[in-house]
Write an enzyme that holds these catalytic residues in place. Structure first.
Site, mmCIF file in Angstrom:
data_model
loop_
_atom_site.group_PDB
_atom_site.id
_atom_site.type_symbol
_atom_site.label_atom_id
_atom_site.label_comp_id
_atom_site.label_asym_id
_atom_site.label_seq_id
_atom_site.Cartn_x
_atom_site.Cartn_y
_atom_site.Cartn_z
ATOM 1 N N ASP A 110 0.835 -1.193 0.000
ATOM 2 C CA ASP A 110 0.000 0.000 0.000
ATOM 3 C C ASP A 110 0.877 1.254 0.000
ATOM 4 O O ASP A 110 1.864 1.338 0.731
ATOM 5 C CB ASP A 110 -0.891 -0.017 1.244
ATOM 6 C CG ASP A 110 -1.805 1.175 1.332
ATOM 7 O OD1 ASP A 110 -2.626 1.353 0.423
ATOM 8 O OD2 ASP A 110 -1.692 1.938 2.318
ATOM 9 N N GLU A 165 1.738 -0.320 -5.050
ATOM 10 C CA GLU A 165 0.824 0.775 -5.372
ATOM 11 C C GLU A 165 1.742 1.995 -5.486
ATOM 12 O O GLU A 165 2.172 2.546 -4.475
ATOM 13 C CB GLU A 165 -0.210 0.978 -4.268
ATOM 14 C CG GLU A 165 -1.208 2.076 -4.605
ATOM 15 C CD GLU A 165 -2.186 2.341 -3.470
ATOM 16 O OE1 GLU A 165 -3.377 2.574 -3.767
ATOM 17 O OE2 GLU A 165 -1.771 2.344 -2.300
#
Length: 546
Positions: free
Chosen positions: A192, A228
């Site tokens: 993330d 990401e």
């Protein structure tokens, strides 16, 4: 990576309402491992589940005060513990064994397990947040601090940023990753806000301590690593900047495909780049088409059904006066906002869903399917359902039967991808002749069968194209059949002409998003091929029998 099809799913939401999973197991690791849940994944033909965060996390005080919960789980605090609320065994330590058993069951079914991990920040929030762990142990050893050391650097939007230039923070995360591979047997990680993990002082650095440590680790360098590639810090959109060995969620792919199918002018050239592997982003430094994890919808944003049903977000249920969530959705409601009984709008929405799924599965790179998109899961226009731990986000398994046609359509595309390595290339297209053939590995044609010219590419109104794939996979030992991908994003029917060089082949329909039942039908290469407005057709060519 080339053979992967990822399925992003929430451990709890996947089985919380599943009628064939025993009630005491619903919403748990054991529920996800139940044969009834696994059967759906096998029916689809995906190869890996990508689980939203399962590290122990906390529910933000401000959410609890509003009667809501942290559903997504992006507030990690225990990097070595499976979240206890997802354990049927309770919170007495049984969740560790239960998680292992889940992984074992998924592996036995031929499915890999990828974890969405949150190392960019922790649940301690800003300097005004709760002291739960690292802040009280050694604040400066774990967090990036402003010059006055009284406040945090916040490149994550969550109040703090973990400092990977500090040896203790780096060691903690590396030890945690090795634990999940060695002890829990997971197959990879999606990181993330991974741009934060690669920041030096302010800018992203592909040679940062964390990325270098991962690349040098004999264990972690061999698992699937997915970034990401953005955060909210300075220059935080780092798409294409991660080192070889990493794959990235491709945000440009998402935006381009969405824009093309809603007929945004001037998007055809970029669509061709995206579906052929995004070489402009990844064709350097030893990277391959598999560096691109192609996404159209993910947990953060609209579901596929909402993408074709809403022009704007509808997040009132979150209790933030609809201020939360992005307004940059690249969506189109097909003429009516939200639910409707207009048959023409419903038919168009169904065709658009098939267009988007077909584009995703036929693109070079690695597809990621948002769980539930295959049976029209909706969140009623909520594009930020992070705090909705209820029926809005839980999978409605009654819809699987009601939408069995779309489930089978998706599964057919997965099977096509598995059977034909030309859609799983390890090398980028070169636009040159394939070995032992006069045909280029990929060519682009206008609907009339004439090869695209520079002027054709530059026409802002162009919304239709034919992509001819020769069957060259980049590996002479893995030859495949030739394919034609016909794409029509106009609002009216177009007649496509098979290019003259390809008329010596026998052609059959593999996919028709306007008429899924047309699969298997023969196509006369000497006649025109009618393509319904806003539709895609995949034709497979073979040498005619003598």
């Amino acid at each position: 990576m080339a053979d992967s099809i990822f399925y992003e799913v929430h451990v709890k939401g996947f089985t919380k309402l599943h009628p064939d999973v025993p009630e005491q197991l619903r919403g748990t690791y054991a529920g996800l491992a139940h044969p009834a849940a696994v059967a759906h994944l096998q029916r689809l033909g995906v190869t890996a589940v990508e689980l939203l965060p399962v590290h122990q996390f906390v529910h933000d005080a401000q959410l609890v005060e509003r009667g809501r919960r942290n559903y997504w789980g992006y507030q990690s605090i225990g990097y070595f513990a499976p979240h206890n609320e997802y354990a049927a065994a309770g919170d007495g330590g049984g969740q560790v064994d239960e998680f292992r058993r889940m992984v074992r069951a998924l592996h036995a079914a031929g499915l890999e397990v990828i974890l969405d991990v949150v190392f960019n920040h922790t649940a301690e929030g800003s300097e005004l947040g709760p002291t739960l762990c690292f802040r009280g142990i050694d604040n400066a050893a774990y967090y990036r601090l402003q010059a006055d050391r009284s406040r945090y650097v916040d490149d994550t939007g969550c109040g703090n940023t973990v400092d990977f230039h500090q040896p203790l923070a780096l060691r903690l995360v590396m030890d945690a990753l090795r634990y999940w591979v060695q002890e829990m047997h997971v197959d990879g990680f999606r990181f993330d806000l991974a741009a934060s993990l690669g920041r030096a002082s302010s800018d992203f650095d592909p040679f940062s301590p964390f990325l270098e440590a991962i690349g040098q680790d004999p264990l972690l360098s061999q698992v699937k690593l997915i970034a990401e590639p953005w955060d909210i810090g300075w220059g935080g959109y780092d798409l294409g900047q991660f080192p070889a060995g990493w794959s990235e969620w491709n945000g440009k792919y998402r935006d381009t495909v969405r824009d093309f199918w809603r007929s945004t002018p001037g998007t055809l050239p970029d669509l061709a780049t995206r579906i052929s592997g995004s070489r402009d982003l990844y064709g350097h430094g030893g990277r391959r088409p598999t560096a691109s994890v192609n996404i159209i919808t993910v947990h953060d944003g609209f579901t596929l059904d909402d993408l074709v049903s809403y022009n704007g977000k509808h997040n009132e249920a979150n209790g933030e006066n609809n201020r939360d969530g992005t307004d940059d959705n690249h969506s189109w409601n097909c003429g009516v906002e939200g639910p409707t009984d207009d048959s023409a709008v419903l038919e168009l929405r169904a065709r658009q869903r098939r267009n988007l799924i077909a584009t995703l599965m036929l693109s070079e790179g690695v597809p990621l399917l948002l769980g539930g998109d295959e049976f029209v899961r909706s969140q009623a226009g909520n594009n930020n359902a992070y705090c909705q731990d209820n029926e809005l986000t839980w999978f409605d398994w009654g819809a699987v039967a009601a939408q069995s046609d779309l489930v089978e359509f998706t599964a057919r595309l997965c099977r096509i991808r598995e059977a034909h390595p030309v859609f799983r290339r390890r090398q980028f297209f070169h636009g040159t002749s394939a070995p032992e053939t006069a045909r280029d590995d990929v060519d682009w044609y206008r609907p009339d069968g004439v090869q695209m010219s520079p002027q054709d590419w530059n026409e802002s109104f162009a919304r239709a194209i034919a992509m001819a794939i020769s069957g060259d996979t980049g590996d002479p030992t893995r030859r495949d059949d030739p394919f034609l991908v016909l794409i029509n994003a106009w609002w009216e029917q177009l007649d496509f002409t098979v290019p003259p060089l390809l008329r010596d082949l026998t052609w059959r329909v593999e996919i028709d998003t306007a008429d899924p039942a047309a699969a298997g039908h023969a196509v006369d290469p000497s006649a025109t091929v009618p393509l319904t407005s806003r539709s895609l057709m995949l034709l497979r060519g073979t040498q005619p029998s003598s």
